[in-house]
Scaffold this motif. Structure first.
Motif, short mmCIF file in Angstrom:
data_model
loop_
_atom_site.label_atom_id
_atom_site.label_comp_id
_atom_site.label_asym_id
_atom_site.label_seq_id
_atom_site.Cartn_x
_atom_site.Cartn_y
_atom_site.Cartn_z
N ILE A 123 -47.27 31.08 -11.13
CA ILE A 123 -45.99 30.54 -11.48
C ILE A 123 -45.32 29.90 -10.56
O ILE A 123 -44.86 28.79 -10.67
CB ILE A 123 -45.06 31.68 -12.30
CG1 ILE A 123 -45.78 32.16 -13.84
CG2 ILE A 123 -43.75 31.35 -12.35
CD1 ILE A 123 -45.16 33.63 -14.11
N ALA A 124 -45.52 30.43 -9.36
CA ALA A 124 -44.74 29.81 -8.35
C ALA A 124 -45.39 28.55 -8.04
O ALA A 124 -44.53 27.46 -7.64
CB ALA A 124 -44.80 30.76 -7.01
N LEU A 125 -46.63 28.44 -7.94
CA LEU A 125 -47.55 26.98 -7.77
C LEU A 125 -46.97 25.89 -8.60
O LEU A 125 -46.73 25.01 -8.43
CB LEU A 125 -48.95 27.34 -7.71
CG LEU A 125 -49.47 28.09 -6.51
CD1 LEU A 125 -50.88 28.33 -6.74
CD2 LEU A 125 -49.27 26.92 -5.39
N GLN A 126 -46.91 26.45 -9.99
CA GLN A 126 -46.59 25.56 -10.87
C GLN A 126 -45.06 25.16 -10.85
O GLN A 126 -44.71 24.01 -11.06
CB GLN A 126 -46.69 26.07 -12.27
CG GLN A 126 -48.03 26.75 -12.62
CD GLN A 126 -49.19 25.38 -12.82
OE1 GLN A 126 -48.73 24.17 -13.40
NE2 GLN A 126 -50.09 25.33 -12.24
N VAL A 127 -44.18 25.85 -10.54
CA VAL A 127 -42.77 25.61 -10.13
C VAL A 127 -42.79 24.65 -9.12
O VAL A 127 -41.98 23.63 -9.18
CB VAL A 127 -41.89 26.79 -9.86
CG1 VAL A 127 -40.57 26.48 -9.37
CG2 VAL A 127 -41.76 27.71 -11.39
N ALA A 128 -43.33 24.99 -8.12
CA ALA A 128 -43.39 24.08 -6.75
C ALA A 128 -43.78 22.59 -7.05
O ALA A 128 -43.11 21.61 -6.60
CB ALA A 128 -44.25 24.80 -5.62
N GLU A 129 -44.90 22.50 -7.61
CA GLU A 129 -45.47 21.53 -8.05
C GLU A 129 -44.66 20.45 -9.10
O GLU A 129 -44.48 19.13 -9.28
CB GLU A 129 -46.86 21.56 -8.76
CG GLU A 129 -47.83 21.83 -7.86
CD GLU A 129 -49.37 22.05 -8.56
OE1 GLU A 129 -49.49 21.73 -9.65
OE2 GLU A 129 -50.28 22.69 -7.91
N ALA A 130 -43.76 21.27 -9.91
CA ALA A 130 -42.75 20.54 -10.68
C ALA A 130 -41.43 20.07 -10.26
O ALA A 130 -40.48 19.33 -10.84
CB ALA A 130 -42.62 21.42 -12.00
N LEU A 131 -41.11 20.41 -8.87
CA LEU A 131 -39.70 20.12 -8.46
C LEU A 131 -39.68 18.78 -7.99
O LEU A 131 -40.72 17.99 -7.70
CB LEU A 131 -40.00 20.77 -6.85
CG LEU A 131 -39.54 22.30 -6.89
CD1 LEU A 131 -39.87 22.76 -5.51
CD2 LEU A 131 -38.35 22.74 -7.48
N PRO A 132 -38.42 18.00 -8.37
CA PRO A 132 -38.37 16.79 -8.17
C PRO A 132 -38.47 16.42 -6.74
O PRO A 132 -38.35 17.10 -5.78
CB PRO A 132 -36.98 16.45 -8.45
CG PRO A 132 -36.35 17.88 -8.20
CD PRO A 132 -37.21 18.72 -8.54
N ALA A 179 -38.41 27.55 -17.30
CA ALA A 179 -38.77 27.86 -18.71
C ALA A 179 -40.23 27.05 -18.98
O ALA A 179 -41.24 27.41 -19.66
CB ALA A 179 -37.64 27.39 -19.58
N ALA A 180 -40.11 25.61 -18.60
CA ALA A 180 -41.42 24.78 -18.82
C ALA A 180 -42.76 25.28 -18.39
O ALA A 180 -43.80 25.21 -18.73
CB ALA A 180 -41.07 23.61 -18.08
N VAL A 181 -42.87 26.15 -16.75
CA VAL A 181 -43.89 26.61 -16.30
C VAL A 181 -44.39 27.90 -17.25
O VAL A 181 -45.69 27.99 -17.59
CB VAL A 181 -43.77 27.06 -15.16
CG1 VAL A 181 -44.76 27.98 -14.48
CG2 VAL A 181 -43.54 25.76 -14.09
N LEU A 215 -39.02 38.01 -15.18
CA LEU A 215 -39.28 37.10 -14.03
C LEU A 215 -37.90 36.61 -13.31
O LEU A 215 -37.02 36.21 -14.19
CB LEU A 215 -39.88 35.94 -14.47
CG LEU A 215 -41.52 36.50 -14.96
CD1 LEU A 215 -42.05 35.36 -15.73
CD2 LEU A 215 -42.37 36.64 -13.71
N THR A 216 -37.98 36.37 -12.00
CA THR A 216 -37.11 35.68 -11.47
C THR A 216 -37.59 34.96 -10.42
O THR A 216 -38.69 34.91 -9.68
CB THR A 216 -36.24 36.99 -10.43
OG1 THR A 216 -35.86 37.71 -11.35
CG2 THR A 216 -35.27 36.07 -9.61
N ALA A 217 -37.03 33.76 -10.64
CA ALA A 217 -37.56 32.58 -9.53
C ALA A 217 -36.37 32.12 -8.46
O ALA A 217 -35.34 32.09 -9.05
CB ALA A 217 -37.97 31.29 -10.36
N THR A 218 -36.92 31.99 -7.21
CA THR A 218 -35.80 31.88 -6.60
C THR A 218 -35.92 30.68 -5.47
O THR A 218 -37.11 30.48 -5.09
CB THR A 218 -35.57 33.08 -5.36
OG1 THR A 218 -35.07 34.32 -6.07
CG2 THR A 218 -34.63 33.21 -4.37
N PHE A 219 -35.20 30.02 -5.42
CA PHE A 219 -35.09 28.58 -4.62
C PHE A 219 -34.34 28.70 -3.48
O PHE A 219 -33.22 29.06 -3.55
CB PHE A 219 -34.62 27.52 -5.48
CG PHE A 219 -35.46 27.44 -6.89
CD1 PHE A 219 -36.54 26.44 -6.96
CD2 PHE A 219 -34.83 28.21 -7.89
CE1 PHE A 219 -37.02 26.22 -8.27
CE2 PHE A 219 -35.63 28.19 -9.02
CZ PHE A 219 -36.81 27.19 -9.35
#
Length: 133
Positions: free
Chosen positions: A97-106, A66-68, A40-44
């Motif tokens: 995963i993308a939705l969970q990462v987006a929701e976890a952003l500060p 990692a948390a997601v 997996l690759t997450a890109t911001f």
């Protein structure tokens, strides 16, 4: 002419080992329960850089991904509540995963998009890009 405020991207990698089955003749042999390891690759992504000269803190990016992934690691997605009533294709997993990462952003993250890509093998990959409001 060169754009005055370029779009910058920061990517971090991880992997996810899961089990799942894909019901229906459409999926052939993948109808049977099988294991998969997704690279997996997450890109911001953001327009310009933040006040520190970066897209975001790279350590935070790793931690968010990692948390997601943690609740999904070594799980059978056929039995996972987040995938109830869903077919756990690579595309659906990326979207989750993308939705969970987006929701976890500060708050006040300043990002304009998050993308998650998953490589099933060296010749096949899928991704989703979420534009953030």
């Amino acid at each position: 002419m060169i754009e005055q405020t370029p779009v910058f991207r920061l990517s971090v990698d991880d992997h996810l080992m899961i089990a799942h089955s894909l019901p229906g003749e459409y999926f052939g042999a993948a109808q049977q329960l099988h294991g998969a390891t997704l690279a997996l690759t997450a890109t911001f992504e953001r327009q310009g850089l933040n006040e520190h000269g970066v897209v975001m803190d790279i350590g935070l990016a790793h931690q968010l991904l990692a948390a997601v992934l943690e609740p999904l690691r070594h799980q059978n997605l056929d039995e996972h509540t987040d995938f109830a009533e869903k077919i756990s294709t690579t595309e659906v997993i990326c979207h989750h995963i993308a939705l969970q990462v987006a929701e976890a952003l500060p708050q006040a993250h300043g990002l304009q998009a998050v993308e998650v890509a998953a490589e099933e093998n060296p010749q096949a990959r899928a991704s989703v890009r979420l534009v953030l409001q």
